[in-house]
Design an enzyme around this catalytic site. Structure first.
Site, PDB file in Angstrom:
ATOM      1  N   GLY A 191       0.789  -1.218   0.000  1.00 52.29           N
ATOM      2  CA  GLY A 191       0.000   0.000   0.000  1.00 52.29           C
ATOM      3  C   GLY A 191       0.825   1.274   0.000  1.00 52.29           C
ATOM      4  NE  ARG A 192       3.941   2.434  -4.734  1.00 52.41           N
ATOM      5  CZ  ARG A 192       3.882   1.245  -5.330  1.00 52.41           C
ATOM      6  NH1 ARG A 192       3.724   0.140  -4.585  1.00 52.41           N
ATOM      7  NH2 ARG A 192       3.969   1.122  -6.639  1.00 52.41           N
ATOM      8  CG  MET A 193       0.799   2.498   4.082  1.00 52.57           C
ATOM      9  SD  MET A 193       0.701   4.302   4.248  1.00 52.57           S
ATOM     10  CE  MET A 193       0.831   4.459   6.025  1.00 52.57           C
TER      11      MET A 193
END
Length: 214
Positions: A191-193
């Site tokens: 999630g691009r976290m």
């Protein structure tokens, strides 16, 4: 018109990075990640993108190969008269980036470059293959040349010059060490976290370690 590249994306899921996983010193953490990149047989695990700046403030970057990592910094070797060598002579501030796609990891280092002592450059040069030693004499790195024939002729000339004896290190060739003051470790996450941790050198010589938002 939408570019075909806009749909290329990966969701990073291999690893995570937590504060309690980090080594107390950033170069120990970098050594750990480098060892893991070597262990997974990553293509050119020691390849790092080196960014320098010219006299006008224009950044320039290229890939060089890390040859040593110590408690002081990261070492590599090149032609002092090359484009990057001239940049460094004018402005020793530089940045380095490693990216290991197989591990979904990136490391960014900001610091200052200094020439290595002559004896260290001599020692590394003597360990290089003879062909590379002659190439260091033959190539006027970063200068314009008309064709490969010119380079082949120079290579042959130096091959004949050093025939039957050891090739000495050229005075225009040697090593630099990047002494970092900021190092960021980036671990891809779903999630691009992404996990991002920075080691920032403080005036007293200690490293402040903190997390960044992705």
């Amino acid at each position: 018109m939408q570019s075909k590249f806009s749909n290329i994306r990966n969701d990073y899921k291999r690893h995570s990075l937590r504060r309690d996983n980090l080594e107390c010193l950033p170069l120990l953490q970098l050594k750990k990640w480098l060892d893991e990149a070597v262990d997974v047989e990553h293509t050119e695990p020691t390849a790092m993108t080196l960014a320098t700046v010219d006299a006008t403030g224009q950044p320039s970057q290229r890939v060089v190969l890390l040859k040593d990592i110590s408690e002081k910094g990261l070492s590599f070797f090149t032609n002092y008269s090359s484009r990057k060598g001239l940049h460094i002579a004018n402005n020793p501030k530089a940045s380095v980036n490693f990216f290991w796609a197989m591990l979904e990891r990136q490391v960014r280092l900001d610091g200052v470059l200094k020439k290595l002592p002559a004896e260290e450059s001599d020692a590394y040069f003597s360990s290089r293959p003879r062909e590379s030693q002659i190439g260091a004499w033959a190539s006027p790195q970063s200068e314009r040349v008309n064709d490969t024939g010119f380079l082949n002729k120079r290579y042959q000339e130096f091959e004949e010059k050093f025939d039957g004896r050891e090739v000495p290190r050229p005075p225009h060739w040697g090593g630099y060490i990047l002494i970092p003051h900021r190092i960021e470790f980036w671990q891809g996450r779903p999630g691009r976290m992404h996990d991002r941790f920075v080691y920032q050198l403080e005036k007293g010589g200690d490293w402040d370690i903190f997390r960044l938002a992705p």
